[in-house]
Enzyme design. Sequence first.
Site, mmCIF file in Angstrom:
data_model
loop_
_atom_site.group_PDB
_atom_site.id
_atom_site.type_symbol
_atom_site.label_atom_id
_atom_site.label_comp_id
_atom_site.label_asym_id
_atom_site.label_seq_id
_atom_site.Cartn_x
_atom_site.Cartn_y
_atom_site.Cartn_z
ATOM 1 N N THR A 1 -13.278 -58.684 33.221
ATOM 2 C CA THR A 1 -13.574 -57.915 32.015
ATOM 3 C C THR A 1 -14.182 -56.602 32.506
ATOM 4 O O THR A 1 -14.864 -56.593 33.536
ATOM 5 C CB THR A 1 -14.635 -58.675 31.181
ATOM 6 O OG1 THR A 1 -13.970 -59.698 30.450
ATOM 7 C CG2 THR A 1 -15.362 -57.788 30.189
HETATM 8 N N1 ASP Z 1 -15.474 -62.133 29.042
HETATM 9 C C1 ASP Z 1 -14.115 -62.468 28.767
HETATM 10 C C2 ASP Z 1 -14.041 -63.351 27.546
HETATM 11 O O1 ASP Z 1 -14.610 -64.434 27.524
HETATM 12 C C3 ASP Z 1 -13.403 -63.115 29.917
HETATM 13 C C4 ASP Z 1 -13.569 -62.407 31.230
HETATM 14 O O2 ASP Z 1 -14.685 -62.210 31.698
HETATM 15 O O3 ASP Z 1 -12.571 -62.043 31.815
HETATM 16 O O4 ASP Z 1 -13.390 -62.958 26.631
#
Ligand code: ASP
Length: 365
Positions: A187
């Site tokens: 992310t």
């Molecule tokens: N934070 C993201 C989610 O749970 C996933 C990730 O960190 O790639 O949507």
Amino acid sequence: MDGANIGHGVLHVAAHGGAGYHSHTSEREVKHALRRSCREALKTTSALSAVERAISVLEDEECLNAGYGSNLTIDGTVECDAAIMDGQTGDFGSIGAVSGVKNPVKLANAVLQASRRRDQLGRIPPLTLVSEGARLFAAKENLEIIPPESLVSAKAKKDWEKWKTRLDSEGDESAKEKFTSVALQDTVGAVAWDGEGNMAAGVSSGGILLKYSGRIGEAATFGSGCWAHQSEDGGMACSITGTGEYIVRTMLARSLGEALRKPADVDTHEVLQQVLVDQFWVPIHERGEPTPNAGVLLLTKEIDDGQAIPRLWCAFTTETMAIAYASSEPGDTSPKSSILRRPKNSHAGSVTNSPIYITALPIGK
Ligand code: ASP
């Protein structure tokens, strides 16, 4: 305007490429992308626009889980989440489960900007738009709409095929642990503080691999994926990464913002430790998750002897977190990037030996 006198005219920006398990093979590519994102952010003077620019660059990179190259849903499609927040006004915009918009963070910012426009009927402007409605809004705002499949990268497709096959083959328990390390990572997000004293934060994510279509994570949710506030006495901007469901449940970004707002002489290291352990790790652990995942990139404005000083922090429960930072100060404009790695002797699975790794980074020096 900033009451204190240092930092005037200077833009500070930091970006992250997620907390997770960055391999040594992807390291170069991820660090390069993060440096490019900081360079792009320095082309503007406003914190909000720096955050949007930094994140847009990362969304266009195949190696990160946002925009192009996002993790695929169970149905093999890309659905993006993104959010942005202005610390000066508290204005916020986010989008969730959106397909076919090239830069989700630009759409989140368009939602934020629309909330500032006068409505002739006095309708309440949205904080969050999702799915097809968000895509229609993007078209109306003249943002770049592209065929949804053009956001699917070859690597994301390959990962999807591999893990979907395993999901469909009953009884493959051995795959569980390995899946966690690929399903969740990369992310992206950014935080900034500009020469007018304004702070901003943003986040963008393709979400978890094989997620249900229509699922949204922290990057789409108010108070969860990013937070920013400021006053004459200080300020903060943070961008969060990790397991969306756990981060939303604990409203991690806002919890951190509130905890940092309280005492004037707040110790940021202690606050990070307390919020990440007591408000995030312990409650989620008690619900049965052995290793709750989260990462925080935090920029604070601290007032020291009447001068406003930037401090940059990174805290995470995972093995690694990818970050970069830069300032428009002469001599400091060349972005520094690194894949921060949790030291070998700290265990993510134990509360006594803190599950959180926290480090400070020398921004604006
Ligand atoms: N934070 C993201 C989610 O749970 C996933 C990730 O960190 O790639 O949507």
